[in-house]
Structure formats: C-alpha cells, structure tokens
Design an enzyme around this catalytic site. Structure first.
Site, mmCIF file in Angstrom:
data_model
loop_
_atom_site.group_PDB
_atom_site.id
_atom_site.type_symbol
_atom_site.label_atom_id
_atom_site.label_comp_id
_atom_site.label_asym_id
_atom_site.label_seq_id
_atom_site.Cartn_x
_atom_site.Cartn_y
_atom_site.Cartn_z
ATOM 1 C CG ASP A 163 65.240 2.708 27.968
ATOM 2 O OD1 ASP A 163 65.118 1.480 27.790
ATOM 3 O OD2 ASP A 163 64.509 3.547 27.411
ATOM 4 C CE1 TYR A 215 51.193 -2.149 26.559
ATOM 5 C CE2 TYR A 215 48.994 -1.787 25.674
ATOM 6 C CZ TYR A 215 50.218 -1.290 26.098
ATOM 7 O OH TYR A 215 50.466 0.056 26.057
ATOM 8 C CE LYS A 259 50.629 -0.001 29.524
ATOM 9 N NZ LYS A 259 51.673 0.929 30.018
#
Length: 264
Positions: free
Chosen positions: A39, A158, A162
């Site tokens: 992360d 977004y 995807k």
C-alpha cells in the site's frame, strides 16, 4: 485424534491498509498465512502502484522475501476519482503487478491470483481508454483519460478501468503463462461496499440515493468489506482448482437486476 492445520501460505495483498484489502489481509493472517501487504503506507511494502516506478519497486520488494515464492497474489488496491490516476492505479497497477509477480507464483505448488473488479465493469464506456489499456499503452490510456476529464466526462474513468480489467482477465487467464502454468486467475465484482472509497462519494442523503438507484442490491443491501474478502479468499484457496477467467459478482443481485434475467 488430532488433525493437522493447513500449511502456511505466503500471500501478497495490495491495498492492504484499508477497505477490502485490509479485511482480507486480516482474515488471512488470522488463519495463519504470511501476508505481504502492499500500500502507499502502513504496509510491509510501501509503493505507489499508480506509477511504473512504484510498481517495479513493489514487485522488487515482494520478491525480496525468502525463497521468491508466492502462493497467491490478490490485488485490491484501487481508487475512484475523475482523474487519469484512476486508470493508472486500477488497471496498470493491477495487471503489471500480477504479471511481475507471476514467476513467483509459478514456483508455488498451488498458486492462485485474483483482483477486485466491479459491477460497473459491465458498462461499455470510454472505448478509447479501454482499448489503450488492453494494448498495454499506458501513455495513450492516460492521455485519453485526461481528455475525457477535461470534457467533464471523468465519471467514465472508474467504469472504464474495471471494464478493461474484466476484458484483460478473459484474454489472459487461459494463456500458457496462467492456465498452462496451473495458476487460476479470477476477479470478484462487488456492488456497493461500505469502505472509505464509498463513503467519499456518498456523503449526503441525495448521493446515497443516487448510488442505491445505480446499483440496486435486493439481497441484503450494501456489503461490508469482509463479504468481498471471503470470496477472494476462496478464489485464491487451494480448494479452487478449476475456476478461472471469471468475474464472480458478489453484489446482492445487482448484476442480474441491471442486465436482466436473460443475460447468461
């Protein structure tokens, strides 16, 4: 009579500091796995998956672990913003990391890989962005994303990230490098998940109403991160021997409602 516990597995999880990634990392650690969290901060490996250099650093740091073997890689890191970075993190930050760590998976006895997709990956939007992603042309994808954002169409980024991931999955999962090497590669497609990402786009009652209309979830409503984490855990477990190339919709029925009962 005693039974032996399952052997410890080494698993890399991106986005491990929050949301679905944290829920999954906590779950895997609780069952005894060695989790390498990735992360921006608060993880075993701190790197920016939104840049080529950050991805290379993440791969290098994960592979520095003993023996250079991974039993599973699960990519949960992602952002939802109307800026080109959404494409960089969500698509290239997933696909390049998985490809970079694939050799370490191939050395494991029962390797598995998965990532977090989305119900919005069923939409046909921003084809110029999607095609650039699938061509592996990050500069072109980011330029196309920037052009959309400048035209006030950043909301398509977004879903485009995807959609590209779902198409990449189907192209990649059955190749010699993945299926041929015995590595199932899958995704989970959540509906609305109660994470900090969701909270950031659903601050008001009106915003929450819009989200609920866009992603109707008749079964139990919005999901906690642990719901998605459990599905990812199974897809990347040794129990999954034959599921590959699939987006498993863990969405309370949203995909069925939105696409209709005749879509199979």
């Amino acid at each position: 009579m005693t039974t032996s516990s399952p052997a410890q597995r080494r698993v890399a999880v991106t986005g491990a500091a929050s949301g679905i990634g944290k829920a999954l990392a906590d779950m895997l650690r609780a069952q005894g796995d060695d989790v390498i969290g990735v992360d921006l901060k608060d993880a075993e490996v701190c790197a920016d998956l939104g840049t080529p250099a950050g991805r290379q650093e993440a791969v290098r740091a994960v592979l520095e672990r003993p023996e250079g073997v991974l039993d599973a890689v699960i990519a949960c890191a992602g952002i939802s913003a109307q800026v080109p970075a959404t494409i960089a993190v969500n698509y290239f930050g997933v696909t390049e990391l998985l490809q970079g760590l694939r050799p370490a998976l191939a050395r494991a006895e029962a390797p598995r890989a998965a990532f977090v997709g989305s119900i919005v990956g069923t939409k046909s939007v921003a084809p110029e962005v999607v095609e650039a992603c699938l061509a592996g042309d990050e500069p072109a994808a980011l330029a196309a994303a920037a052009a959309l954002a400048e035209r006030g169409q950043g909301g398509a980024l977004y879903p485009a990230s995807k959609t590209a991931l779902a198409r990449w999955l189907r192209r990649t999962s059955v190749t010699d490098e993945w299926a041929g090497a015995g590595i199932p590669l899958n995704a989970v497609g959540p509906g609305v998940v109660l994470t900090p990402m969701h909270a950031a786009v659903a601050r008001t009652e009106e915003q929450r109403r819009i989200v609920a209309q866009a992603v109707p979830m008749p079964l139990h409503g919005h999901a906690e991160p642990e719901v998605i984490a459990r599905a990812l855990r199974w897809l990347t477990s040794e129990e999954n021997t034959h599921v590959t190339g699939q987006v498993l919709y863990v969405d309370g029925g949203a995909e069925v409602v939105l696409r209709g009962p005749d879509r199979i």
